[in-house]
Motif scaffolding. Structure first.
Motif: not given
Length: 187
Positions: A95, A99, A166, A172, A175-176, A179
């Motif tokens: 993560r 970023e 990103l 969104e 992130d999906r 995950n």
């Protein structure tokens, strides 16, 4: 006989120009991505393009200088993760690296290319980023936190894909993707 004269510090105006160029690059790259014309950076810094090239001979040198402090903070974060549970440390690294690589549109691709381009000013930092990831993947694999067939290159590709999403404004979906991929890696 070697000279004992200490290296000269850059003149005050040269330091100011370099600082203005870095501030301008931050703004231009955030707004338009890393492929924005360097003329836009020079114009925003209110210097001639020759001044930009006298400080930063190419785009990678400018990016390297711009990312230096961020890179060091990311590497320090990676080093700190050694004290966390192996699976959690890997997820935190993924993560943080995503970023970082999404700071500017197109940066993820530059980082991916920098790993293999030994001539790039970004090579050392890209290799260090990959090495931290490899270490955390191996640690998570050894701890049984992730599947034994997960490799650092898999995680690096995942991070680049998520950073690309990103960086293109699709938080969104990024992130999906993370995950789903993380759930698939875990045991």
């Amino acid at each position: 006989m070697a000279s004992t004269t200490p290296p000269r510090r850059p003149r005050a105006d040269a330091r100011r120009n370099a600082e203005r160029l870095l501030a301008a690059a931050e703004t231009v790259f955030r707004e338009h991505g890393v492929d924005a014309p360097l003329e836009h950076v020079a114009r925003r810094a209110e210097v001639a393009i020759g001044t930009l090239y006298s400080h930063f001979p190419n785009r990678r040198a400018l990016l390297g200088a711009l990312l230096h402090e961020r890179n060091e903070a990311l590497f320090a974060r990676g080093d700190q993760l050694g004290g966390e549970a192996a699976g959690d440390a890997l997820v935190a690294w993924i993560r943080a690296a995503v970023e970082h690589a999404a700071a500017y549109q197109g940066l993820a691709g530059v980082i991916a290319a920098g790993v293999d381009d030994e001539a790039s000013e970004l090579h050392a930092s890209c290799v260090r980023m990959a090495a931290i990831g490899e270490h955390l993947v191996a640690r998570a694999r050894d701890a049984g936190a992730i599947s034994p067939d997960v490799r650092g290159t898999d995680v690096f590709a995942l991070m680049n894909a998520a950073a690309w999403l990103l960086g293109h404004g699709n938080a969104e979906q990024a992130d999906r993707l993370l995950n789903f991929a993380i759930a698939g890696m875990r045991r």
